[in-house]
Design an enzyme around this catalytic site. Structure first.
Site, PDB file in Angstrom:
ATOM      1  N   CYS A 142      32.614  95.043 167.732  1.00 23.71           N
ATOM      2  CA  CYS A 142      31.944  94.047 166.891  1.00 23.71           C
ATOM      3  C   CYS A 142      32.392  92.616 167.206  1.00 23.71           C
ATOM      4  O   CYS A 142      32.056  92.087 168.247  1.00 23.71           O
ATOM      5  CB  CYS A 142      32.108  94.377 165.416  1.00 23.71           C
ATOM      6  SG  CYS A 142      30.831  93.578 164.409  1.00 23.71           S
ATOM      7  N   HIS A 235      29.863  99.033 164.482  1.00 27.55           N
ATOM      8  CA  HIS A 235      31.049  99.648 163.879  1.00 27.55           C
ATOM      9  C   HIS A 235      30.932 101.173 163.834  1.00 27.55           C
ATOM     10  O   HIS A 235      30.825 101.754 162.747  1.00 27.55           O
ATOM     11  CB  HIS A 235      31.268  99.105 162.469  1.00 27.55           C
ATOM     12  CG  HIS A 235      31.829  97.728 162.421  1.00 27.55           C
ATOM     13  ND1 HIS A 235      33.147  97.457 162.749  1.00 27.55           N
ATOM     14  CD2 HIS A 235      31.249  96.544 162.097  1.00 27.55           C
ATOM     15  CE1 HIS A 235      33.362  96.147 162.605  1.00 27.55           C
ATOM     16  NE2 HIS A 235      32.237  95.579 162.216  1.00 27.55           N
ATOM     17  N   GLU A 237      33.188 103.191 164.027  1.00 30.77           N
ATOM     18  CA  GLU A 237      34.390 103.719 163.373  1.00 30.77           C
ATOM     19  C   GLU A 237      34.289 103.711 161.846  1.00 30.77           C
ATOM     20  O   GLU A 237      35.109 104.340 161.159  1.00 30.77           O
ATOM     21  CB  GLU A 237      35.619 102.905 163.803  1.00 30.77           C
ATOM     22  CG  GLU A 237      35.857 101.600 163.081  1.00 30.77           C
ATOM     23  CD  GLU A 237      34.963 100.449 163.515  1.00 30.77           C
ATOM     24  OE1 GLU A 237      35.167  99.320 163.031  1.00 30.77           O
ATOM     25  OE2 GLU A 237      34.043 100.679 164.342  1.00 30.77           O
TER      26      GLU A 237
END
Length: 316
Positions: A142, A235, A237
């Site tokens: 990001c 993102h 994650e």
């Protein structure tokens, strides 16, 4: 794990064309099983939450991974105790003499600042420069992806009128690429940012390749042509509640944020979110570790000259 086959076996070309991971005996002879050493530069305010998210993804691979956590400065974090930081994190001076198989640089809540306005921008640049000779492959997430594309390739981002928050559908920009093995033709990924780099600028750069993008969210997966830098402009994650937590935090701060798109059931913040990206996130990190860290890294990390791009190593 790869399938090891004899050199020049006719099946090698067929299997490679079918996106099956094979390794020649010659290349296998130069590798041995050892833990992959991965460094994480954690720039997020809530260090423990981000650590957990990333370690969850790294733990889903069949490879053994040794992780070092890196901080950008020795000041106390807003959401993480100094005791935690001193106990579990290293300073750059502790690792600058080392080499690593992989480096992950996280996002940061700095999306509306020019890079030069970030107080630790010089430290970020120093670590990125260091990584190009001390790390086999770097994964930028990001904000860090934008920072890396700016510092390494001169690509400038543009501020959006409103924050881009939500879960967006993406499509592969190329077929039969190692990083995309196992990906569906379309897949979801979360975004949470205030800026973007126009996808046309990235496509036009000769040193970069766009692997996946979204009509709504722009470029998502960008790989350097030398296979050393992977920019994930999103993102993968994030856990299920992260976008909700950010939304309600902004509400409490009086920011009046847009509701994250395609995230809450029926787009209603009173209903629970729907996580549609976890399998993709696991597969992305697994492919990165497998094909762009394990496959390329030298057994002896002191000799980084032994790194070869995927395109070359896959023909060995």
């Amino acid at each position: 794990m790869p399938v090891k086959i004899p050199d020049n076996l006719p099946a090698a070309e067929i299997l490679s064309a079918e996106n099956i991971f094979v390794m020649s005996e010659t290349r296998a002879a130069h590798q041995d099983i050892r833990p992959m050493k991965v460094l994480i530069l954690n720039l997020m305010p809530n260090k423990i939450e981000t650590e957990t998210q990333l370690l969850r993804l790294l733990g889903n691979t069949p490879l053994q991974v040794d992780v070092d956590l890196l901080r950008i400065h020795d000041k106390e974090s807003r959401h993480t105790s100094l005791d935690h930081m001193n106990t579990f994190y290293r300073d750059f001076e502790d690792v600058r003499h080392k080499n690593y198989d992989g480096l992950i640089i996280t996002g940061a809540p700095l999306g509306q600042l020019d890079f030069e306005e970030v107080t630790y921008w010089d430290h970020i640049r120093e670590i990125i420069d260091w990584s190009q000779s001390h790390v086999t492959s770097v994964l930028f997430l990001c904000w860090a992806a934008h920072a890396g594309l700016y510092h390494l390739y001169g690509l400038k981002r543009e501020l959006l009128k409103t924050k881009r928050s939500g879960v967006f559908v993406h499509s592969r920009s190329c077929d039969h690429h190692p990083l995309l093995r196992g990906f569906d033709e379309e897949f979801f990924a979360p975004h949470s940012r205030y800026a973007e780099i126009p996808v046309a600028q990235i496509h036009a750069h000769p040193a970069l390749q766009v692997l996946a993008e979204s009509d709504e969210a722009g470029a998502y997966l960008v790989l350097s042509r030398n296979s050393r830098n992977l920019f994930v402009i999103g993102h993968p994650e994030y856990q299920k509640s992260t976008l909700s937590d950010e939304y309600h935090r902004d509400l409490a701060a009086g920011i009046n944020p847009e509701i994250p798109q395609n995230y809450f059931r029926n787009d209603d913040p009173a209903q629970p979110p729907v996580a549609r990206w976890h399998s993709h996130g696991s597969l992305l990190v697994s492919n990165w570790l497998n094909y762009y860290v394990y496959q390329l890294t030298p057994y002896d990390l002191s000799d980084m000259s032994a790194i070869t791009p995927w395109e070359a190593s896959s023909k060995s």
